[in-house]
Design a protein around this motif. Structure first.
Motif, PDB file in Angstrom:
ATOM      1  N   ARG A 272      -9.621-121.733  35.738  1.00 29.08           N
ATOM      2  CA  ARG A 272     -11.104-121.370  35.249  1.00 29.08           C
ATOM      3  C   ARG A 272     -11.617-122.817  34.878  1.00 29.08           C
ATOM      4  O   ARG A 272     -13.063-122.617  34.587  1.00 29.08           O
ATOM      5  CB  ARG A 272     -10.601-120.619  34.094  1.00 29.08           C
ATOM      6  CG  ARG A 272     -10.366-118.951  34.328  1.00 29.08           C
ATOM      7  CD  ARG A 272     -10.406-118.362  33.233  1.00 29.08           C
ATOM      8  NE  ARG A 272      -9.814-118.488  32.261  1.00 29.08           N
ATOM      9  CZ  ARG A 272      -8.425-118.044  31.917  1.00 29.08           C
ATOM     10  NH1 ARG A 272      -7.741-117.526  32.977  1.00 29.08           N
ATOM     11  NH2 ARG A 272      -7.781-118.606  30.834  1.00 29.08           N
ATOM     12  N   HIS A 273     -10.902-123.772  34.510  1.00 24.12           N
ATOM     13  CA  HIS A 273     -11.700-124.781  33.877  1.00 24.12           C
ATOM     14  C   HIS A 273     -11.929-126.017  34.809  1.00 24.12           C
ATOM     15  O   HIS A 273     -12.443-126.908  34.704  1.00 24.12           O
ATOM     16  CB  HIS A 273     -10.771-125.557  33.044  1.00 24.12           C
ATOM     17  CG  HIS A 273     -10.674-124.868  31.561  1.00 24.12           C
ATOM     18  ND1 HIS A 273      -9.981-123.733  31.324  1.00 24.12           N
ATOM     19  CD2 HIS A 273     -11.466-124.801  30.566  1.00 24.12           C
ATOM     20  CE1 HIS A 273     -10.062-123.159  30.214  1.00 24.12           C
ATOM     21  NE2 HIS A 273     -10.878-123.959  29.489  1.00 24.12           N
ATOM     22  N   GLN A 274     -11.603-125.477  36.123  1.00 21.98           N
ATOM     23  CA  GLN A 274     -12.082-126.305  37.498  1.00 21.98           C
ATOM     24  C   GLN A 274     -11.807-127.889  37.412  1.00 21.98           C
ATOM     25  O   GLN A 274     -12.407-128.559  37.023  1.00 21.98           O
ATOM     26  CB  GLN A 274     -13.364-126.204  37.710  1.00 21.98           C
ATOM     27  CG  GLN A 274     -14.011-127.049  38.864  1.00 21.98           C
ATOM     28  CD  GLN A 274     -13.129-127.132  40.120  1.00 21.98           C
ATOM     29  OE1 GLN A 274     -12.249-126.491  40.444  1.00 21.98           O
ATOM     30  NE2 GLN A 274     -13.709-127.670  41.238  1.00 21.98           N
TER      31      GLN A 274
ATOM     32  N   ASP B  17     -20.340-126.129  40.047  1.00 18.62           N
ATOM     33  CA  ASP B  17     -20.035-126.855  39.155  1.00 18.62           C
ATOM     34  C   ASP B  17     -19.940-128.609  39.166  1.00 18.62           C
ATOM     35  O   ASP B  17     -20.211-129.450  38.463  1.00 18.62           O
ATOM     36  CB  ASP B  17     -18.587-126.395  38.558  1.00 18.62           C
ATOM     37  CG  ASP B  17     -17.658-126.665  39.510  1.00 18.62           C
ATOM     38  OD1 ASP B  17     -17.918-126.508  41.032  1.00 18.62           O
ATOM     39  OD2 ASP B  17     -16.595-127.354  39.457  1.00 18.62           O
ATOM     40  N   ASP B  42     -21.424-123.228  35.803  1.00 21.51           N
ATOM     41  CA  ASP B  42     -20.236-122.352  35.522  1.00 21.51           C
ATOM     42  C   ASP B  42     -20.733-120.679  35.960  1.00 21.51           C
ATOM     43  O   ASP B  42     -21.571-120.380  36.019  1.00 21.51           O
ATOM     44  CB  ASP B  42     -19.647-122.474  34.186  1.00 21.51           C
ATOM     45  CG  ASP B  42     -20.234-122.036  33.226  1.00 21.51           C
ATOM     46  OD1 ASP B  42     -20.573-121.110  33.034  1.00 21.51           O
ATOM     47  OD2 ASP B  42     -20.545-122.923  32.175  1.00 21.51           O
ATOM     48  N   LEU B  64     -14.875-122.035  40.067  1.00 21.43           N
ATOM     49  CA  LEU B  64     -15.913-122.228  39.126  1.00 21.43           C
ATOM     50  C   LEU B  64     -15.391-122.202  37.578  1.00 21.43           C
ATOM     51  O   LEU B  64     -14.259-121.297  37.620  1.00 21.43           O
ATOM     52  CB  LEU B  64     -17.049-121.420  39.090  1.00 21.43           C
ATOM     53  CG  LEU B  64     -18.198-121.214  40.155  1.00 21.43           C
ATOM     54  CD1 LEU B  64     -18.592-119.968  40.257  1.00 21.43           C
ATOM     55  CD2 LEU B  64     -18.987-122.550  39.921  1.00 21.43           C
ATOM     56  N   PRO B  65     -15.731-123.164  36.623  1.00 20.34           N
ATOM     57  CA  PRO B  65     -15.100-123.065  35.544  1.00 20.34           C
ATOM     58  C   PRO B  65     -15.586-121.699  34.723  1.00 20.34           C
ATOM     59  O   PRO B  65     -16.577-120.919  35.245  1.00 20.34           O
ATOM     60  CB  PRO B  65     -15.584-123.967  34.573  1.00 20.34           C
ATOM     61  CG  PRO B  65     -16.630-125.008  35.650  1.00 20.34           C
ATOM     62  CD  PRO B  65     -16.880-124.054  36.770  1.00 20.34           C
ATOM     63  N   LYS B  66     -14.743-121.170  33.641  1.00 21.95           N
ATOM     64  CA  LYS B  66     -15.020-120.067  32.852  1.00 21.95           C
ATOM     65  C   LYS B  66     -14.998-118.764  33.748  1.00 21.95           C
ATOM     66  O   LYS B  66     -14.222-117.557  33.143  1.00 21.95           O
ATOM     67  CB  LYS B  66     -16.495-120.143  32.164  1.00 21.95           C
ATOM     68  CG  LYS B  66     -16.424-121.379  31.002  1.00 21.95           C
ATOM     69  CD  LYS B  66     -17.762-121.199  30.218  1.00 21.95           C
ATOM     70  CE  LYS B  66     -17.779-122.470  29.587  1.00 21.95           C
ATOM     71  NZ  LYS B  66     -18.978-122.481  28.946  1.00 21.95           N
ATOM     72  N   SER B  68     -14.580-117.113  37.779  1.00 22.25           N
ATOM     73  CA  SER B  68     -14.593-117.509  39.234  1.00 22.25           C
ATOM     74  C   SER B  68     -15.615-117.065  39.980  1.00 22.25           C
ATOM     75  O   SER B  68     -16.158-115.934  39.637  1.00 22.25           O
ATOM     76  CB  SER B  68     -13.153-117.240  39.768  1.00 22.25           C
ATOM     77  OG  SER B  68     -13.183-115.826  40.214  1.00 22.25           O
TER      78      SER B  68
END
Lengths: 312, 135
Positions: A272-274, B17, B42, B64-66, B68
């Motif tokens: 989630r934080h890539q 990102d 994100d 992706l952050p936060k 997907s």
């Protein structure tokens, strides 16, 4: 057609089991053969007992006993299959993570080169410099992925050797940290170092311990938040020296805590934080520290902080 | 016949990102003045920007952050205002079921970044726009 050699290979249990890289008692082929032999013994012995004594209680007991043994072996067969399936799942996941981690910098380099080659946007000298720097970083990232894979291969080899010597852990840490100055400045991280006075020298493989420290600092910078303080503490604990690295970052959830030192593990919250990386660093670190006679562990609060430490 | 309306500027939302990809794409797609690229870094921001901007096409990374890319795609297709927007997955992730998974969630195409040069990828995207956006 099956050649004699192939048939011989199929019957060669050791060779069959070696391909899975598991012990004899975890190898399905071996367990099947054991089960087969037991079934034959049980049929023969029941037959003999029934003929000789014709006592139903004794034959029932023997049948029950052998059934129990068969049940245990059956269970071992199933769980060994499960382990092999799990390994194969981990491997395909690993291939997908590694190809992603290699392809990302590769694409970046390719597209930056396209831009420069086609003279797309009349690059200024500064823009060219930036593009070159990005490509430089990308190639380093790719090399790190490959180095980690090779390091895992090496620590797993039976012939893995350590060359211990006496050295100062504080001096080594100081030297390592110099290399991280730029990276820390870039995301506003402050690195604090606290060293206890009068530390004894440690006796270990200096290069390998350097790798461990690098992995821990690297993780603290990667998983920490911008503008955080990373604290490195070195102190004496009993006859050993303890080094800890604390960050204020994404932390580790309770669910993931048991798996963090496993091979190819990247915590669920990391996706989630890539974060770049293929999940080998802590596995390598644990192998090195444990083979050097030390201990490595961590404590963490999710979304708050993590402290990783080792003793040597 | 070129069905891309020369007067209209198409809005493309790029959810990605990696800042270097974002910049390269923005420059490459905007150079002919036919597209406007909206950036989201994100998954959560991607969905938010999709609601605000109602783009003509969404380019979506998966890692992706936060949130997907899979989750973003699912949310987009479940939102009745946004479900008609074509989504193209643009990623370097390629494990077993990823392509099938995104296609069944409603993605128009699945492009592996590393397979294309910059010119190839921009012309692929232009073709997809021609194919799925009415004048």
């Amino acid at each position: 057609m099956l050649s004699f050699r192939k048939i011989f290979d199929l019957l060669n249990l050791k060779k069959q089991c070696d391909q899975y890289q598991v012990g004899l008692w975890s190898c399905p082929q071996f367990l099947f053969v054991v089960m087969g032999v037991l079934i034959i013994i049980s049929i023969i012995s029941t037959n003999i007992v029934v003929r000789r004594y014709a006592e139903p209680e004794i034959s029932a007991l023997i049948v029950m006993g052998i059934t129990a043994i068969l049940f245990v072996i059956g269970h071992a067969v199933v769980s060994s299959f499960e382990r092999i399936a799990e390994d194969s799942r981990t491997k395909s996941e690993f291939i997908s993570v590694v190809s992603h981690e290699l392809r990302n910098p590769l694409t970046s380099i390719r597209w930056q080169l396209d831009l420069l080659k086609n003279g797309h946007f009349n690059f200024s000298e500064k823009q060219c410099q930036e593009a070159l720097e990005i490509m430089d970083n990308d190639s380093k990232r790719m090399n790190e992925v490959v180095s980690d894979m090779l390091a895992v291969h090496r620590v797993e080899e039976k012939a893995f050797k350590l060359n211990p010597e006496f050295f100062s852990l504080a001096d080594l840490t100081g030297a390592v940290l110099k290399n991280y100055k730029k990276q820390a400045q870039k995301n506003g991280t402050k690195i604090e170092v606290l060293v206890q006075d009068g530390l004894p020298p440690v006796f270990a493989d200096k290069k390998k311990i350097q790798m461990v420290i690098e992995h821990l600092i690297d993780n603290a910078l990667k998983y920490g938040r911008p503008n955080q303080t990373v604290r490195v503490e070195i102190e004496k604990t009993g006859k050993k020296v303890r080094l800890s690295v604390s960050d204020q970052g994404v932390g580790i959830s309770e669910k993931d805590a048991g798996k963090i030192f496993q091979k190819f593990f990247r915590a669920g919250n990391v996706l989630r934080h890539q974060i770049e990386g293929i999940g080998l660093g802590l596995y390598i670190a644990r192998q090195i520290i444990e083979k050097s006679g030390g201990q490595i562990d961590f404590k963490s609060r999710e979304n708050k902080s993590s402290t990783f430490w080792f003793t040597i | 016949m070129d069905i891309i309306n020369k007067e209209k500027k198409y809005k493309i939302l790029f959810v990605e990102d990696e800042p270097s990809f974002q910049e390269i794409f923005k420059s490459a797609l905007e150079k002919n003045n036919r597209y406007r690229v909206i950036q989201a870094f994100d998954g959560e921001e991607g969905f938010k920007r999709a609601r605000e901007e109602k783009p003509d096409l969404i380019l979506l990374d998966l890692v992706l952050p936060k949130k997907s890319g899979f989750e973003v795609l699912k949310d987009l297709k479940e939102d009745k205002d946004l479900s008609a927007i074509p989504v193209v997955v643009l990623t370097n992730l390629e494990s077993g079921g990823d392509i099938e998974k995104t296609t069944s969630l409603g993605a128009k195409a699945y492009l592996i970044k590393a397979d294309y040069s910059l010119d190839e990828i921009t012309s692929r995207i232009e073709k997809i726009i021609k194919d799925c956006i009415p004048e």
